[in-house]
Design a protein around this motif. Structure first.
Motif, mmCIF file in Angstrom:
data_model
loop_
_atom_site.group_PDB
_atom_site.id
_atom_site.type_symbol
_atom_site.label_atom_id
_atom_site.label_comp_id
_atom_site.label_asym_id
_atom_site.label_seq_id
_atom_site.Cartn_x
_atom_site.Cartn_y
_atom_site.Cartn_z
ATOM 1 N N VAL A 1 0.900 -1.083 0.078
ATOM 2 C CA VAL A 1 -0.076 0.126 0.050
ATOM 3 C C VAL A 1 0.852 1.174 0.078
ATOM 4 O O VAL A 1 0.634 2.236 -0.584
ATOM 5 C CB VAL A 1 -0.854 -0.243 1.175
ATOM 6 N N LEU A 2 2.118 1.305 0.991
ATOM 7 C CA LEU A 2 2.574 2.485 0.949
ATOM 8 C C LEU A 2 3.525 2.652 -0.621
ATOM 9 O O LEU A 2 3.839 3.819 -0.889
ATOM 10 C CB LEU A 2 3.763 2.141 2.193
ATOM 11 N N THR A 3 3.927 1.589 -0.891
ATOM 12 C CA THR A 3 4.915 1.488 -2.030
ATOM 13 C C THR A 3 3.710 2.112 -3.298
ATOM 14 O O THR A 3 4.025 3.097 -4.130
ATOM 15 C CB THR A 3 5.300 0.413 -2.539
ATOM 16 N N ALA A 4 2.748 1.343 -3.420
ATOM 17 C CA ALA A 4 1.695 1.793 -4.482
ATOM 18 C C ALA A 4 1.269 3.201 -4.301
ATOM 19 O O ALA A 4 1.225 3.957 -5.356
ATOM 20 C CB ALA A 4 0.505 0.790 -4.693
ATOM 21 N N GLY A 5 0.774 3.732 -3.173
ATOM 22 C CA GLY A 5 0.432 5.016 -2.972
ATOM 23 C C GLY A 5 1.659 5.954 -3.359
ATOM 24 O O GLY A 5 1.126 6.817 -4.001
ATOM 25 N N GLY A 6 2.966 5.631 -2.649
ATOM 26 C CA GLY A 6 3.935 6.693 -3.058
ATOM 27 C C GLY A 6 4.028 6.773 -4.614
ATOM 28 O O GLY A 6 4.290 7.943 -5.002
ATOM 29 N N ALA A 7 4.057 5.774 -5.278
ATOM 30 C CA ALA A 7 4.341 5.658 -6.689
ATOM 31 C C ALA A 7 3.273 6.362 -7.375
ATOM 32 O O ALA A 7 3.563 7.176 -8.375
ATOM 33 C CB ALA A 7 4.431 4.416 -7.333
ATOM 34 N N ALA A 8 2.108 6.137 -7.010
ATOM 35 C CA ALA A 8 0.778 6.810 -7.667
ATOM 36 C C ALA A 8 1.094 8.430 -7.543
ATOM 37 O O ALA A 8 0.837 9.312 -8.416
ATOM 38 C CB ALA A 8 -0.605 6.217 -7.146
ATOM 39 N N LEU A 9 1.305 8.807 -6.359
ATOM 40 C CA LEU A 9 1.379 10.221 -6.090
ATOM 41 C C LEU A 9 2.558 10.699 -6.830
ATOM 42 O O LEU A 9 2.657 11.977 -7.219
ATOM 43 C CB LEU A 9 1.704 10.457 -4.609
ATOM 44 N N ALA A 10 3.705 10.056 -6.786
ATOM 45 C CA ALA A 10 4.865 10.648 -7.419
ATOM 46 C C ALA A 10 4.736 10.698 -8.836
ATOM 47 O O ALA A 10 5.084 11.767 -9.748
ATOM 48 C CB ALA A 10 6.215 9.707 -7.134
ATOM 49 N N VAL A 11 3.984 9.767 -9.715
ATOM 50 C CA VAL A 11 3.724 9.826 -11.027
ATOM 51 C C VAL A 11 2.774 10.887 -11.126
ATOM 52 O O VAL A 11 3.111 11.575 -12.314
ATOM 53 C CB VAL A 11 3.189 8.510 -11.350
ATOM 54 N N THR A 12 1.749 11.144 -10.240
ATOM 55 C CA THR A 12 0.798 12.132 -10.683
ATOM 56 C C THR A 12 1.677 13.461 -10.618
ATOM 57 O O THR A 12 1.302 14.428 -11.363
ATOM 58 C CB THR A 12 -0.167 12.103 -9.681
ATOM 59 N N ALA A 13 2.539 13.546 -9.655
ATOM 60 C CA ALA A 13 3.272 14.638 -9.494
ATOM 61 C C ALA A 13 4.127 15.196 -10.721
ATOM 62 O O ALA A 13 4.240 16.171 -11.099
ATOM 63 C CB ALA A 13 4.141 14.818 -8.199
ATOM 64 N N ALA A 14 4.924 14.080 -11.216
ATOM 65 C CA ALA A 14 5.826 14.348 -12.201
ATOM 66 C C ALA A 14 4.981 14.445 -13.546
ATOM 67 O O ALA A 14 5.441 15.237 -14.474
ATOM 68 C CB ALA A 14 6.645 12.896 -12.447
ATOM 69 N N ARG A 15 3.648 13.594 -13.742
ATOM 70 C CA ARG A 15 3.003 13.999 -14.878
ATOM 71 C C ARG A 15 1.759 14.172 -14.984
ATOM 72 O O ARG A 15 0.860 13.086 -15.037
ATOM 73 C CB ARG A 15 3.464 12.350 -15.895
ATOM 74 N N PRO A 16 1.238 15.064 -14.365
ATOM 75 C CA PRO A 16 -0.068 15.353 -14.137
ATOM 76 C C PRO A 16 -0.996 15.154 -15.343
ATOM 77 O O PRO A 16 -0.882 15.768 -16.426
ATOM 78 C CB PRO A 16 -0.163 16.634 -13.311
ATOM 79 N N ALA A 17 -2.220 14.826 -15.495
ATOM 80 C CA ALA A 17 -3.060 14.587 -16.352
ATOM 81 C C ALA A 17 -3.676 15.797 -16.547
ATOM 82 O O ALA A 17 -3.735 16.477 -15.697
ATOM 83 C CB ALA A 17 -3.938 13.397 -16.268
ATOM 84 N N PRO A 18 -3.940 16.321 -17.753
ATOM 85 C CA PRO A 18 -4.665 17.746 -17.805
ATOM 86 C C PRO A 18 -6.082 17.514 -17.046
ATOM 87 O O PRO A 18 -6.901 16.538 -17.107
ATOM 88 C CB PRO A 18 -5.014 17.554 -19.694
ATOM 89 N N TRP A 19 -6.271 18.703 -16.387
ATOM 90 C CA TRP A 19 -7.485 18.737 -15.653
ATOM 91 C C TRP A 19 -8.769 18.965 -16.639
ATOM 92 O O TRP A 19 -8.732 19.988 -17.182
ATOM 93 C CB TRP A 19 -7.254 20.054 -14.572
ATOM 94 N N PRO A 20 -9.493 18.138 -16.210
ATOM 95 C CA PRO A 20 -10.769 18.391 -17.062
ATOM 96 C C PRO A 20 -11.735 19.681 -16.745
ATOM 97 O O PRO A 20 -11.810 19.925 -15.553
ATOM 98 C CB PRO A 20 -11.644 17.099 -16.876
ATOM 99 N N ALA A 21 -11.930 20.261 -17.793
ATOM 100 C CA ALA A 21 -12.716 21.580 -17.722
ATOM 101 C C ALA A 21 -14.146 21.073 -17.427
ATOM 102 O O ALA A 21 -14.453 20.007 -17.748
ATOM 103 C CB ALA A 21 -12.847 22.397 -18.968
ATOM 104 N N ALA A 22 -14.775 21.928 -16.821
ATOM 105 C CA ALA A 22 -16.254 21.902 -16.441
ATOM 106 C C ALA A 22 -16.893 21.189 -17.864
ATOM 107 O O ALA A 22 -16.962 21.871 -18.846
ATOM 108 C CB ALA A 22 -16.864 22.983 -15.865
ATOM 109 N N GLY A 23 -17.625 20.221 -17.547
ATOM 110 C CA GLY A 23 -18.663 19.698 -18.843
ATOM 111 C C GLY A 23 -17.892 18.882 -19.897
ATOM 112 O O GLY A 23 -18.424 18.274 -20.638
ATOM 113 N N GLU A 24 -16.615 18.923 -19.827
ATOM 114 C CA GLU A 24 -15.723 18.128 -20.753
ATOM 115 C C GLU A 24 -15.554 16.495 -20.022
ATOM 116 O O GLU A 24 -15.637 16.445 -18.884
ATOM 117 C CB GLU A 24 -14.392 18.744 -20.751
ATOM 118 N N PRO A 25 -15.482 15.694 -20.947
ATOM 119 C CA PRO A 25 -15.012 14.235 -20.453
ATOM 120 C C PRO A 25 -13.731 14.087 -19.922
ATOM 121 O O PRO A 25 -12.751 14.874 -20.246
ATOM 122 C CB PRO A 25 -15.210 13.490 -21.602
ATOM 123 N N VAL A 26 -13.719 13.275 -18.700
ATOM 124 C CA VAL A 26 -12.474 13.222 -18.184
ATOM 125 C C VAL A 26 -11.568 12.040 -18.776
ATOM 126 O O VAL A 26 -11.933 11.269 -19.221
ATOM 127 C CB VAL A 26 -12.820 12.631 -16.908
#
Lengths: 375, 613
Positions: free
Chosen positions: B287-312
């Motif tokens: 859990v700690l490893t997966a959580g840490g990796a997920a946060l690190a990846v999200t920080a490094a390569r954040p996905a474009p934030w969907p605008a209101a009404g747009e598909p995610v």
């Protein structure tokens, strides 16, 4: 990223707040120093304080009763009485141990030193009137007395004691004033550590102890008066380790066994000489030891054995195996030996007649056990 | 966590409640003053009260961080209200927490423990108001310098608590584990405070969010390695026949006073951790490893934030789910390993998992684009132009006044604590908790004439004009009496120049050891010979018994080698010879804290007698 211009007042307030918070969080009062008078508990004595001795007033025994905490008790069998009673001097805590001393000739009563514990740094002294019926306070020893059953010696107004530091404190006015005697110079065997004292006259003192790393028994005679004690080595007839010293007799564990050394003056010349009794074959140090009359001694041996020696020319007499939990032997009435066995709050007295082959239970003394005290 | 204290703890709890009520009254007064001032400004000086310009909406990441930690600080302040805090926090929580840390850490912590021990009520009530104040300030101030000041206060206090209260979260001690709170909840509070203290414009960019995500991700990964490290012992169900670290810690949590259902849950989980240690620790590490990796990846390569009404987008959805899943896992850890953190009477915070969720949750929200400035109300421009004061009243920044009030609450806590920390003597409340309060009355002091340690006769009447601190001491006592003498000497020092008008008098309380040889020996033992106003008086047993009787002091010999028992009483006699106070002088444990506290109590009583004349 230059965000700070125009925020000086906010930052100043922030710094002020941080200073207050840091001051509040970081500062702390200076602790009061720990009890400066406190000293660690005295170490367990090499020779047990448990003992007995006889005076004209009766037979006395010093034994520890109860286990947590241990309070030391004085029991007395007055004169020719057949029963013992509790006679611990009141008014001072005995949980550090009691050191008892009698006059060298057995006259008079008993003087007892309370080994101080916790915050007490001097030694209260109590003495019985010659009849042994009441205790009075004697002036205190200004230092902690050491853990040795013979660390205190009394003869009339003369008193001497071995302090915890190893120094010899002496008084010629009944304890009103004390002076520290110079320590003995190293002997050929090495440095001397004094553990036992006896007063041999108005100004004479006999000190016993261990010499050098081997702990060889050494006896030194010195003077109470004058600028220097001038310790002179006493020539001993046998080598060994000193167990006890009282008056002009010593108990020594010699290579051949336990011997009683006695001083006698050569006729006419006054030159002291020491003679040794026949040895009592033993292995190890006696569990406890003490004195019978003016010239006898007893020893409790490891494994429940016991032996007594009475006259100056007598040999050791082995006693029947002592009852369980026997702490001390003592003079009984009519030449018998008493064994004092401690069982919880009870001191059970067992008696062995002069020629009896077994011990007979004669009495139980109930001790009101203390579980600490106020004060 | 420990259970509540005993009788002295109950006394301290009462004093704590009383102090809190007093401080609450002060806060109420401050609030009323601020409210009045604000009302006056609103109606008399509308130009001052008006908000300047159109406010920008607070970025959601900052909002989440601010309100999240505002609520946490408020909760922590409320937890500090628990009555066991004054007596128990330092010795049952702070000191044990540092027990396995290196010596230098323990020295630092000992500072805080000493401060708390010396001033338990002040420290406990200060902790309440500081934390409540910081929480309120964070909740009240959405932006601007007041908000940043509140955040800075949170960062500073969080750091202080982390160092002095949590022994650096145990990071220098063996057995470090994220499951049980590493690297310390207070450090997370400090980090949040530091981030919130950044200027508002920083929060309009994405980097604070990415830094938060990256840092928490890295922390998770490091803690996963620590958790998996073989020598840490977390893989062992038993060590030397005893439960391993995991089962042991869970077991101790289960023994905390708390709702039965929680105890049952933790007991069951503790048994599982003991029987299937490897599986439990493996899941935790994963859990700690997966959580840490997920946060690190999200920080490094954040996905474009969907605008209101747009598909995610798929990537954005995956990151969202990952963050949410990690939050759920953290909640499970919070429940099963950290036992929610605040039960037992001495819980000071909900431990580390909830602040961690707020941190990485805010970090995730920080990836969203900054909000556009709020549209200016139509009447704002016109009113500004027109200078109509009545319309402006609606835009008065009331939050600034509320924040000011909140920071005043912080000061209500911080100022007494700072003052107490400068005070080297312990509060008398510690002594009162141990021995009861001082009895105050007025009656003539029974006279006596006894002999001093120097052998000179001393009559109480000859001490008229001086304030007498009188007690009864056994010269061969091994415990209480030497401590009482030291307390008297300390009180004498606290009185400084006033001590010249004070006599420290002890009367022998032993029917046997009553000669001047013993009073002199005791005086020498306690170093009281240097105190010119010290008198240790004795006399014949008949004389002493008369004095004991007149002052109601019981003195009795105890059998079988016990010390003489006697009452530990002290009396304060005014310069006119009137007893003004009676103290139970039983020094209790005789620790440096109680000794100092009794000395303060005695000195205070003497000062009172001096004032009374």
């Amino acid at each position: 990223m230059r965000w700070w211009p125009g925020r000086v007042s906010g930052l100043a307030a922030a710094v002020a707040g941080a200073v207050i918070l840091t001051a509040a969080a970081c500062a702390a009062p200076r602790p009061v120093p720990a009890r400066t008078g406190a000293a660690p508990e005295p170490p367990a004595p090499a020779v047990p304080l448990t003992t007995s001795l006889a005076t004209a007033a009766g037979s006395w025994a010093v034994v520890p009763v109860s286990s947590r905490p241990v309070f030391w008790q004085v029991l007395v069998r007055p004169g020719t009485a057949g029963t013992w009673r509790l006679d611990t001097p009141p008014g001072a805590a005995s949980n550090g141990g009691l050191v008892a001393a009698a006059e060298p000739d057995g006259a008079g009563g008993l003087t007892v030193a309370f080994r101080p514990t916790q915050d007490l740094t001097f030694t209260p002294l109590a003495a019985t009137a010659p009849g042994g019926t009441a205790w009075t306070a004697a002036p205190p020893l200004r230092a902690r007395i050491t853990a040795s059953p013979d660390a205190l010696a009394v003869s009339g107004r003369v008193m001497a004691a071995v302090a915890g530091s190893g120094a010899v404190e002496a008084s010629t006015d009944g304890g009103t004033t004390w002076r520290t005697l110079p320590g003995p110079a190293p002997r050929a065997c090495g440095a001397v550590r004094i553990t036992s004292l006896s007063v041999t006259g108005p100004t004479g003192l006999l000190a016993g102890g261990a010499c050098g790393p081997g702990g060889t028994a050494v006896l030194l005679s010195g003077a109470l008066a004058g600028p220097s004690a001038g310790w002179r080595t006493v020539s001993l007839p046998v080598p060994g380790r000193l167990v006890r010293l009282a008056g002009r007799r010593a108990l020594v564990r010699a290579p051949g066994g336990l011997v009683v050394l006695r001083e006698a003056r050569a006729a006419g010349r006054g030159v002291p000489r020491w003679s040794a009794s026949a040895p009592l074959p033993v292995t190890g140090t006696p569990v406890a030891s003490g004195w019978l009359g003016s010239s006898g001694a007893w020893a409790l041996l490891p494994g429940g054995g016991a032996a007594v020696i009475t006259g100056s020319r007598a040999a050791w007499r082995t006693l029947p195996r002592v009852p369980a939990r026997t702490a001390a032997l003592a003079s009984g009435p009519g030449g018998s030996a008493d064994a004092l066995a401690v069982s919880g709050p009870d001191v059970v007295v067992w008696r062995n007649g002069p020629s009896a082959s077994r011990w007979t239970r004669v009495q139980t003394v109930r001790v009101p056990v203390q579980y600490g005290s106020s004060g | 966590m420990g259970s509540g204290p005993g009788a002295s703890g109950a006394f301290l709890a009462g004093a704590f409640r009383s102090a809190l009520l007093h401080q609450l009254a002060v806060i109420a007064v401050i609030s009323l003053i601020l409210l009045a001032a604000w009302t006056v400004i609103r109606w008399r000086f509308p130009a001052l009260a008006a908000g300047g310009g159109v406010p920008r909406r607070e970025p959601s990441a900052r909002w989440a961080l601010r309100t999240g930690f505002g609520v946490l600080w408020l909760l922590d302040g409320i937890l500090q209200l628990q009555p066991a805090m004054p007596a128990g926090l330092a010795d049952q929580v702070i000191r044990p927490a540092a027990a396995s840390s290196p010596g230098w850490t323990q020295s630092l912590v000992n500072w805080a423990v000493t401060l708390w021990d010396y001033h338990p009520v002040t420290a406990a009530s200060s902790a309440v108001w500081i934390q409540v104040g910081i929480g309120l300030a964070l909740l009240c101030a959405p932006r601007g310098p007041w908000s940043r000041l509140a955040a800075l206060a949170g960062a500073g206090w969080g750091l202080a608590v982390w160092v002095f209260g949590e022994a650096f979260g145990g990071i220098f001690a063996p057995g470090l584990s994220a499951l049980f709170g590493a690297p310390g909840a207070a450090l997370l509070y400090a980090v949040a405070g530091a981030l919130l203290a950044l200027p508002g414009r920083a929060w309009r960019r994405r980097w604070p969010g990415r830094v938060l995500l990256g840092a928490t991700g890295a922390a998770f990964l490091v803690l996963a390695v620590v958790q998996a490290w073989p020598s840490s012992g977390f893989w062992k169900g038993t060590v030397a026949g005893k439960p391993g670290p995991l089962a042991s810690m869970i077991g101790s949590m289960a023994s905390t006073p708390q709702p039965r259902a929680l105890t049952d849950l933790l007991t069951g989980f503790g048994n599982l951790a003991r029987s299937d240690t490897v599986a439990v620790n493996l899941v935790a590490v994963l859990v700690l490893t997966a959580g840490g990796a997920a946060l690190a990846v999200t920080a490094a390569r954040p996905a474009p934030w969907p605008a209101a009404g747009e598909p995610v987008s798929r990537a954005a959805r995956a990151q969202r789910y990952a963050v949410a899943a990690l939050a759920v896992c953290c909640l499970v850890i919070w429940l099963l390993f950290q036992d929610l953190g605040f039960f037992g009477g001495l819980g000071t915070d909900p431990n580390s998992m909830v602040p961690l969720i707020v941190l990485f949750g805010a970090g995730y929200l920080g990836l969203a684009p900054a909000p556009a400035p709020a549209p200016a109300p139509a009447d704002a421009v016109s009113s500004r132009e027109a200078g109509a004061a009545g319309q402006r009243a609606a835009r008065v920044p009331g939050y600034a006044v509320a924040t000011l009030g909140s920071l005043a609450v912080v000061l209500v806590g911080a100022v007494p604590m700072a003052a107490a920390s400068a005070q080297p003597n312990a509060d008398p409340v510690v002594a009162e908790a141990s021995a009861g309060q001082v009895s105050v009355f007025s009656k003539p002091a029974p006279g006596f004439t006894l002999t001093s340690q120097r052998g000179r006769p001393v009559a109480l009447s000859a001490l008229r004009g001086k304030t007498v601190l009188l007690t009864f001491l056994d010269p061969v006592c091994t415990t209480d009496c030497p401590v009482i003498a030291r307390e008297m000497l300390l009180a004498d020092r606290q009185l400084r120049a006033r001590a010249r008008a004070v006599a420290l008098v002890a009367v022998v309380a032993n029917p046997t050891y009553l000669s001047t040889a013993y009073t002199r020996a005791f005086t020498r033992q306690e170093g009281l010979g240097a105190a010119p106003n010290w008198l240790y008086l004795t006399g014949s047993l008949r004389q002493l018994r008369a004095v004991w009787d007149h002052y109601g002091v019981q003195v009795e010999d105890s059998p079988a080698g016990a010390m003489t028992s006697h009452d530990d009483l002290a009396f304060v006699i005014s310069p006119r010879g009137v007893i003004t106070a009676e103290l139970n002088a039983d020094p209790g444990p005789g620790t440096p804290v109680t000794t100092s506290s009794f000395a303060t109590l005695m000195a205070d009583s003497v000062r009172h007698a001096m004032r009374a004349g």
